[in-house]
Design a protein around this motif. Structure first.
Motif, PDB file in Angstrom:
ATOM      1  N   ALA A   1       0.826  -1.163  -0.012  1.00 11.98           N
ATOM      2  CA  ALA A   1       0.016  -0.002   0.166  1.00 11.98           C
ATOM      3  C   ALA A   1       0.749   1.239  -0.119  1.00 11.98           C
ATOM      4  O   ALA A   1       0.500   2.282  -0.879  1.00 11.98           O
ATOM      5  CB  ALA A   1      -1.065  -0.196   1.253  1.00 11.98           C
ATOM      6  N   GLU A   2       1.843   1.178   0.559  1.00  9.87           N
ATOM      7  CA  GLU A   2       2.815   2.499   0.895  1.00  9.87           C
ATOM      8  C   GLU A   2       3.453   2.811  -0.401  1.00  9.87           C
ATOM      9  O   GLU A   2       3.716   3.820  -0.765  1.00  9.87           O
ATOM     10  CB  GLU A   2       3.779   2.173   1.995  1.00  9.87           C
ATOM     11  CG  GLU A   2       3.145   2.236   3.363  1.00  9.87           C
ATOM     12  CD  GLU A   2       4.256   1.835   4.478  1.00  9.87           C
ATOM     13  OE1 GLU A   2       3.880   1.882   5.615  1.00  9.87           O
ATOM     14  OE2 GLU A   2       5.030   0.916   3.983  1.00  9.87           O
TER      15      GLU A   2
ATOM     16  N   SER B   1      -0.006   2.405  -3.683  1.00 11.42           N
ATOM     17  CA  SER B   1      -1.439   3.122  -3.635  1.00 11.42           C
ATOM     18  C   SER B   1      -1.561   4.297  -4.683  1.00 11.42           C
ATOM     19  O   SER B   1      -0.664   5.156  -4.843  1.00 11.42           O
ATOM     20  CB  SER B   1      -1.831   3.593  -2.032  1.00 11.42           C
ATOM     21  OG  SER B   1      -1.949   2.606  -1.472  1.00 11.42           O
ATOM     22  N   ASP B   2      -2.814   4.273  -5.278  1.00  8.13           N
ATOM     23  CA  ASP B   2      -3.134   5.536  -6.156  1.00  8.13           C
ATOM     24  C   ASP B   2      -4.683   5.373  -6.403  1.00  8.13           C
ATOM     25  O   ASP B   2      -5.227   5.165  -7.422  1.00  8.13           O
ATOM     26  CB  ASP B   2      -2.462   5.601  -7.543  1.00  8.13           C
ATOM     27  CG  ASP B   2      -2.606   6.751  -8.274  1.00  8.13           C
ATOM     28  OD1 ASP B   2      -3.265   7.739  -7.694  1.00  8.13           O
ATOM     29  OD2 ASP B   2      -2.143   6.711  -9.507  1.00  8.13           O
TER      30      ASP B   2
ATOM     31  N   HIS C   1      -9.552   5.374  -0.804  1.00  7.76           N
ATOM     32  CA  HIS C   1      -9.549   4.383   0.140  1.00  7.76           C
ATOM     33  C   HIS C   1     -10.962   4.404   0.909  1.00  7.76           C
ATOM     34  O   HIS C   1     -11.194   5.350   1.401  1.00  7.76           O
ATOM     35  CB  HIS C   1      -8.538   4.570   1.157  1.00  7.76           C
ATOM     36  CG  HIS C   1      -8.271   3.262   2.209  1.00  7.76           C
ATOM     37  ND1 HIS C   1      -9.551   2.875   2.822  1.00  7.76           N
ATOM     38  CD2 HIS C   1      -7.288   2.492   2.524  1.00  7.76           C
ATOM     39  CE1 HIS C   1      -9.121   1.825   3.166  1.00  7.76           C
ATOM     40  NE2 HIS C   1      -7.982   1.543   3.531  1.00  7.76           N
TER      41      HIS C   1
ATOM     42  N   TYR D   1      -7.895   9.962  -0.573  1.00 10.33           N
ATOM     43  CA  TYR D   1      -7.177   9.560  -1.602  1.00 10.33           C
ATOM     44  C   TYR D   1      -5.631   9.451  -1.389  1.00 10.33           C
ATOM     45  O   TYR D   1      -5.180  10.329  -1.041  1.00 10.33           O
ATOM     46  CB  TYR D   1      -7.305  10.628  -2.788  1.00 10.33           C
ATOM     47  CG  TYR D   1      -6.986  10.239  -4.123  1.00 10.33           C
ATOM     48  CD1 TYR D   1      -7.937   9.685  -5.167  1.00 10.33           C
ATOM     49  CD2 TYR D   1      -5.733   9.983  -4.563  1.00 10.33           C
ATOM     50  CE1 TYR D   1      -7.565   9.396  -6.337  1.00 10.33           C
ATOM     51  CE2 TYR D   1      -5.413   9.701  -5.814  1.00 10.33           C
ATOM     52  CZ  TYR D   1      -6.394   9.222  -6.741  1.00 10.33           C
ATOM     53  OH  TYR D   1      -6.001   8.711  -8.112  1.00 10.33           O
ATOM     54  N   GLU D   2      -5.074   8.264  -1.536  1.00 10.39           N
ATOM     55  CA  GLU D   2      -3.860   7.893  -0.992  1.00 10.39           C
ATOM     56  C   GLU D   2      -3.147   7.727  -2.091  1.00 10.39           C
ATOM     57  O   GLU D   2      -3.407   6.950  -3.160  1.00 10.39           O
ATOM     58  CB  GLU D   2      -4.104   6.589  -0.078  1.00 10.39           C
ATOM     59  CG  GLU D   2      -4.651   6.997   1.238  1.00 10.39           C
ATOM     60  CD  GLU D   2      -4.823   5.748   2.105  1.00 10.39           C
ATOM     61  OE1 GLU D   2      -4.145   4.704   2.071  1.00 10.39           O
ATOM     62  OE2 GLU D   2      -5.413   6.029   3.135  1.00 10.39           O
TER      63      GLU D   2
ATOM     64  N   GLY E   1       0.932   6.268  -3.272  1.00 10.69           N
ATOM     65  CA  GLY E   1       2.019   5.614  -2.894  1.00 10.69           C
ATOM     66  C   GLY E   1       3.503   6.270  -3.361  1.00 10.69           C
ATOM     67  O   GLY E   1       3.308   7.216  -4.109  1.00 10.69           O
TER      68      GLY E   1
ATOM     69  N   TYR F   1       2.233   9.104   0.773  1.00 12.90           N
ATOM     70  CA  TYR F   1       3.300   8.410   1.698  1.00 12.90           C
ATOM     71  C   TYR F   1       4.820   8.962   1.379  1.00 12.90           C
ATOM     72  O   TYR F   1       5.324   9.206   0.468  1.00 12.90           O
ATOM     73  CB  TYR F   1       3.504   6.837   1.393  1.00 12.90           C
ATOM     74  CG  TYR F   1       2.281   6.076   1.890  1.00 12.90           C
ATOM     75  CD1 TYR F   1       2.366   5.671   3.212  1.00 12.90           C
ATOM     76  CD2 TYR F   1       1.050   5.722   0.902  1.00 12.90           C
ATOM     77  CE1 TYR F   1       1.190   4.977   3.758  1.00 12.90           C
ATOM     78  CE2 TYR F   1       0.148   5.036   1.442  1.00 12.90           C
ATOM     79  CZ  TYR F   1       0.130   4.749   2.927  1.00 12.90           C
ATOM     80  OH  TYR F   1      -0.834   3.944   3.463  1.00 12.90           O
TER      81      TYR F   1
END
Length: 244
Positions: free
Chosen positions: A21-22, A25-26, A29, A35-36, A38, A93
């Motif tokens: 995830a780190e 992610s794009d 969530h 909106y995360e 990575g 992140y």
């Protein structure tokens, strides 16, 4: 150190690789309304921690103090950047050298001859900072917990108890850029329970209530804070557990 004083000193080191995830992610969530994004350039975390614990204990009093300092190279953390995508705040992140330090302090008092009475207090604190002394995001606020608990038994029931707990969470003003402070709040809880015989077997009965005053509050770490959604209000629970 002495007959009734215990001391513990720990030194520890470890590493952690960034997870999927780190790194990758794009997107939104759905569980956090964030909106995360990575970061494929993340390195392994490496830490060095020291913690010291002191405890005094006799038949009626326990006093403890636990402190820690954790230095982390290439610390990975999720940080808001002030932007919105699809109506959701963007969290990215990032990685930087950081330090986490704090501790827990408190006491437990059960005086003679009132051995059925227990008075407990504990204070918890943690601070997270980057190398430039700015604060890390998503660090819990300081908190103080006070509990009065009584234990009792009668002919027709055993392991009876009742408690009242008052917890205070303080303002969290040590926040990162694009992170908002969180106001203090106080929560009152209470409960009662016992074990009785029913058809020659044990029946455990309990009732508990949390946030009795129906305090309107948002925890600093709440994933729904950005949406202004409050934490749970007054809640009353009943429990029955029958052992065959």
């Amino acid at each position: 150190l002495f007959k009734k004083v215990t001391a513990r000193l720990n030194l520890a080191s470890g590493f952690r690789a960034p997870n999927l995830a780190e790194l990758a992610s794009d997107g939104t969530h759905e569980g956090t309304n964030r909106y995360e994004i990575g970061n494929l350039d993340l390195n392994n975390e490496q830490n060095l921690q020291i913690d010291l614990a002191l405890e005094y204990k006799n038949e009626h009093v326990e006093v403890f103090a636990n402190a820690f300092y954790n230095s982390i190279s290439d610390y990975i953390f999720l940080n808001p950047d002030g932007n919105l995508i699809d109506g959701n705040p963007v969290y990215v992140y990032l990685q930087d050298n950081a330090r986490l330090y704090g501790g827990e302090f408190g006491f437990h008092f059960h005086p003679h001859p009132l051995d059925w009475l227990h008075i407990e207090t504990s204070f918890e604190t943690v601070t997270g900072q980057l190398e430039d002394d700015s604060y890390l995001p998503l660090i819990p606020a300081n908190s103080l917990h006070n509990t009065v608990r009584v234990e009792f038994e009668k002919d027709w029931f055993k392991q009876g108890y009742a408690f009242v707990k008052y917890s205070s969470t303080f303002d969290q003003n040590n926040v990162s850029a694009f992170e908002t402070p969180t106001a203090a709040y106080n929560l009152l809880s209470a409960g009662f329970g016992c074990t009785v015989k029913a058809f020659k077997n044990d029946l455990e009965v309990s009732i508990s209530a949390t946030n009795i005053t129906d305090e309107k509050y948002i925890n600093h770490l709440s994933r729904l804070k950005a949406d202004g959604i409050l934490n749970m209000g007054r809640n009353i629970s009943f429990g029955l557990n029958y052992t065959l």
